[in-house]
Design a protein around this motif. Structure first.
Motif, PDB file in Angstrom:
ATOM      1  N   THR A  28      -3.771 -10.388  -4.573  1.00 39.77           N
ATOM      2  CA  THR A  28      -4.863 -10.239  -3.616  1.00 39.77           C
ATOM      3  C   THR A  28      -6.208 -10.181  -4.337  1.00 39.77           C
ATOM      4  O   THR A  28      -6.309  -9.641  -5.442  1.00 39.77           O
ATOM      5  CB  THR A  28      -4.683  -8.973  -2.772  1.00 39.77           C
ATOM      6  OG1 THR A  28      -5.782  -8.844  -1.881  1.00 39.77           O
ATOM      7  CG2 THR A  28      -4.610  -7.724  -3.645  1.00 39.77           C
ATOM      8  N   ARG A  78      -0.406   2.093  -3.545  1.00 38.99           N
ATOM      9  CA  ARG A  78      -1.506   3.037  -3.439  1.00 38.99           C
ATOM     10  C   ARG A  78      -0.993   4.426  -3.166  1.00 38.99           C
ATOM     11  O   ARG A  78      -1.548   5.411  -3.629  1.00 38.99           O
ATOM     12  CB  ARG A  78      -2.442   2.604  -2.309  1.00 38.99           C
ATOM     13  CG  ARG A  78      -3.601   3.568  -2.101  1.00 38.99           C
ATOM     14  CD  ARG A  78      -4.593   2.998  -1.131  1.00 38.99           C
ATOM     15  NE  ARG A  78      -5.581   3.974  -0.753  1.00 38.99           N
ATOM     16  CZ  ARG A  78      -6.637   4.310  -1.473  1.00 38.99           C
ATOM     17  NH1 ARG A  78      -6.815   3.732  -2.634  1.00 38.99           N
ATOM     18  NH2 ARG A  78      -7.494   5.196  -1.061  1.00 38.99           N
ATOM     19  N   PRO A 117      -3.838  -1.581  -6.610  1.00 43.25           N
ATOM     20  CA  PRO A 117      -3.036  -1.534  -5.410  1.00 43.25           C
ATOM     21  C   PRO A 117      -3.852  -1.783  -4.159  1.00 43.25           C
ATOM     22  O   PRO A 117      -5.067  -1.838  -4.201  1.00 43.25           O
ATOM     23  CB  PRO A 117      -2.481  -0.107  -5.424  1.00 43.25           C
ATOM     24  CG  PRO A 117      -3.492   0.671  -6.175  1.00 43.25           C
ATOM     25  CD  PRO A 117      -4.089  -0.270  -7.189  1.00 43.25           C
ATOM     26  N   LEU A 118      -3.161  -1.927  -3.036  1.00 44.53           N
ATOM     27  CA  LEU A 118      -3.812  -2.284  -1.791  1.00 44.53           C
ATOM     28  C   LEU A 118      -4.273  -1.060  -1.033  1.00 44.53           C
ATOM     29  O   LEU A 118      -3.661  -0.003  -1.076  1.00 44.53           O
ATOM     30  CB  LEU A 118      -2.839  -3.088  -0.918  1.00 44.53           C
ATOM     31  CG  LEU A 118      -2.231  -4.324  -1.572  1.00 44.53           C
ATOM     32  CD1 LEU A 118      -1.331  -5.040  -0.566  1.00 44.53           C
ATOM     33  CD2 LEU A 118      -3.312  -5.275  -2.052  1.00 44.53           C
ATOM     34  N   ARG A 142       0.819  -1.206   0.000  1.00 40.05           N
ATOM     35  CA  ARG A 142       0.000   0.000   0.000  1.00 40.05           C
ATOM     36  C   ARG A 142       0.850   1.251   0.000  1.00 40.05           C
ATOM     37  O   ARG A 142       0.506   2.234  -0.643  1.00 40.05           O
ATOM     38  CB  ARG A 142      -0.964  -0.006   1.177  1.00 40.05           C
ATOM     39  CG  ARG A 142      -0.343   0.172   2.543  1.00 40.05           C
ATOM     40  CD  ARG A 142      -1.403  -0.081   3.599  1.00 40.05           C
ATOM     41  NE  ARG A 142      -0.861   0.101   4.932  1.00 40.05           N
ATOM     42  CZ  ARG A 142      -1.066   1.191   5.670  1.00 40.05           C
ATOM     43  NH1 ARG A 142      -1.731   2.188   5.177  1.00 40.05           N
ATOM     44  NH2 ARG A 142      -0.568   1.271   6.886  1.00 40.05           N
ATOM     45  N   PRO A 159      -8.249  -5.842  -3.221  1.00 39.18           N
ATOM     46  CA  PRO A 159      -7.272  -4.750  -3.119  1.00 39.18           C
ATOM     47  C   PRO A 159      -7.806  -3.517  -2.412  1.00 39.18           C
ATOM     48  O   PRO A 159      -7.038  -2.758  -1.829  1.00 39.18           O
ATOM     49  CB  PRO A 159      -6.923  -4.452  -4.570  1.00 39.18           C
ATOM     50  CG  PRO A 159      -8.080  -4.944  -5.357  1.00 39.18           C
ATOM     51  CD  PRO A 159      -8.593  -6.144  -4.616  1.00 39.18           C
ATOM     52  N   TYR A 160      -9.119  -3.295  -2.480  1.00 42.30           N
ATOM     53  CA  TYR A 160      -9.715  -2.139  -1.823  1.00 42.30           C
ATOM     54  C   TYR A 160     -10.746  -2.549  -0.780  1.00 42.30           C
ATOM     55  O   TYR A 160     -11.566  -1.750  -0.366  1.00 42.30           O
ATOM     56  CB  TYR A 160     -10.381  -1.229  -2.855  1.00 42.30           C
ATOM     57  CG  TYR A 160      -9.395  -0.560  -3.785  1.00 42.30           C
ATOM     58  CD1 TYR A 160      -8.737   0.600  -3.405  1.00 42.30           C
ATOM     59  CD2 TYR A 160      -9.125  -1.096  -5.033  1.00 42.30           C
ATOM     60  CE1 TYR A 160      -7.839   1.221  -4.250  1.00 42.30           C
ATOM     61  CE2 TYR A 160      -8.218  -0.480  -5.889  1.00 42.30           C
ATOM     62  CZ  TYR A 160      -7.581   0.671  -5.490  1.00 42.30           C
ATOM     63  OH  TYR A 160      -6.681   1.278  -6.321  1.00 42.30           O
ATOM     64  N   THR A 185      -1.556  -3.805 -11.495  1.00 38.86           N
ATOM     65  CA  THR A 185      -2.825  -4.317 -11.042  1.00 38.86           C
ATOM     66  C   THR A 185      -3.272  -3.424  -9.907  1.00 38.86           C
ATOM     67  O   THR A 185      -2.558  -2.551  -9.474  1.00 38.86           O
ATOM     68  CB  THR A 185      -2.697  -5.767 -10.564  1.00 38.86           C
ATOM     69  OG1 THR A 185      -1.694  -5.810  -9.548  1.00 38.86           O
ATOM     70  CG2 THR A 185      -2.306  -6.678 -11.698  1.00 38.86           C
TER      71      THR A 185
END
Length: 435
Positions: free
Chosen positions: A396, A9, A27-28, A5, A399-400, A25
């Protein structure tokens, strides 16, 4: 990818990585958004992508427990996903009041103001989120950003593969070769193009890209001409080596999602062109009418950071899953029509070839994917059967905080044109060229 993240992110590197050609891809979000007492049902709905129902459930939690930080932050996030800025501001301000040091709430509120071009209002929230570079960058703007001049532009592609390529002009200079990618944020330039345009950075930082170090620079572009549409006062970034040279790119720039959500955008893959319209009620009406004539039903459109999402499904030999999917345009996606995340391919019985690993990058970090062949991938009424995709088992699923089991790419869109309406938050996809 256990905790990207801070890198994925929360970093100006998002644009740099895209310019350098790195696959991206989603992000976290980060570890602070954990479930709290009383919000379990709402969290389950959110995870399943049932955002309207989740929103009502979080509101019920807040009626019973007005001090519930998690519910306030999630409810604000749901508003932001749908560009419902009044809701997003209301609940994210509540989250910030409840937890003044909560970096996730500040980041989301900064993003909320960014999307509304309220750069000055975003600055204290970027700073509170630990995004000092963003704070410096957006504090430097004077006047209205993303001023739109012109009504419509049709930009033909010079090529489609391995990525679409078109022409645009920077600060009134000669046309430059630009690609685009909705996994990127701002307009990005090669270092040589930035120098030719007379740009000076507002802020710079050293970053890691695919095992090496480069400098990411961010400034303000006076003019960006896309055919018959000109944008003025535009955020721009460029990357360079320590000596100031270009960072491995064959084009001169990349256009990211921040440009596209300021316009009514059609990615006309079948017609090999990008169509940009000023966002007006009449343009939206025409887009709806054109979609209806083409038989395209409106699909939901959600925006998480710069990433576009809608509702789709993926089917294997033993099952099918419908829900939120990523929808990506441009970039260098190769021939893979979609990337299937986590254990989805295994759980749905999708034929996968684990004997042929593909070494790639996600967020400019090394990653391994494998060829796979779903029975069907679907976006609205549009389908592709037995098409080549890739599975990324280590990615994952949430992710959000909500599950994203697959992301559709370049190859999937080739027979179609896709219009993104960021006012009504609808996505339209139809076969053939846009009219």
């Amino acid at each position: 990818m256990a905790d990207d993240r801070r890198w994925g992110r929360r970093s100006l590197l998002r644009s740099t990585a895209a310019l350098a050609g790195a696959a991206a891809t989603a992000p976290l979000l980060g570890g602070t958004a954990t479930a709290m007492t009383g919000s379990g049902d709402a969290d389950a709905l959110f995870k399943a992508g049932e955002f309207e129902r989740a929103g009502r459930a979080y509101e019920e939690v807040l009626r019973k427990d007005p001090e519930n930080l998690h519910a306030a932050r999630r409810r604000g996030q749901i508003g932001l996903l749908g560009n419902k800025f009044r809701d997003a501001e209301k609940y994210l301000k509540t989250a910030v009041r409840l937890a003044p040091d909560d970096k996730d709430a500040h980041y989301l509120l900064g993003d909320c103001y960014l999307r509304q071009d309220e750069f000055a209002l975003s600055v204290p929230h970027w700073r509170a989120a630990g995004e000092d570079a963003y704070a410096q960058w957006f504090a430097a703007f004077r006047g209205e950003p993303y001023q739109v001049h012109g009504d419509i532009a049709r930009l033909p592609w010079q090529q489609t593969d391995p990525m679409p390529l078109l022409q645009a002009s920077v600060n009134g200079g000669p046309p430059k070769r630009f690609t685009f990618y909705t996994g990127a944020t701002n307009v990005s330039l090669a270092a040589s193009a930035a120098k030719e345009a007379g740009l000076s950075p507002v802020v710079s930082q050293e970053v890691d890209v695919e095992g090496g170090k480069v400098w990411a620079h961010f400034g303000i572009l006076d003019s960006f001409e896309l055919g018959d549409i000109e944008l003025r006062n535009v955020p721009v970034g460029w990357s360079s080596t320590e000596s100031g040279k270009d960072v491995g790119t064959t084009d001169e720039g990349m256009i990211g999602s921040w440009v596209f959500f300021h316009l009514l955008t059609t990615f006309d893959y079948a017609g090999r062109q990008l169509i940009l319209r000023r966002r007006t009620p009449e343009a939206a009406r025409q887009a709806r009418a054109a979609a209806a004539r083409a038989g395209a039903e409106p699909l939901p459109l959600w925006l998480a950071d710069q990433y576009v999402h809608s509702r789709g499904s993926i089917t294997g030999d033993t099952g099918s899953r419908a829900g939120v999917v990523g929808v990506n345009f441009g970039g260098s996606g190769g021939e893979s029509a979609a990337v299937v995340f986590g254990e989805t391919a295994e759980r749905l019985g999708i034929r996968s070839d684990y004997d042929r690993p593909i070494g790639t990058f996600a967020h400019s970090h090394p990653a391994v994917t494998y060829p796979c062949y779903p029975k069907e991938i679907r976006l609205g009424d549009v389908t592709a059967e037995e098409i080549y995709c890739e599975t990324h088992p280590q990615a994952t699923l949430a992710p959000y905080g909500f599950d994203v089991r697959a992301a559709f790419f370049h190859s999937f869109h080739k027979p179609y044109h896709v219009t993104l309406d960021f006012t009504d938050m609808n996505l339209y996809i139809a076969r053939g060229k846009a009219m």
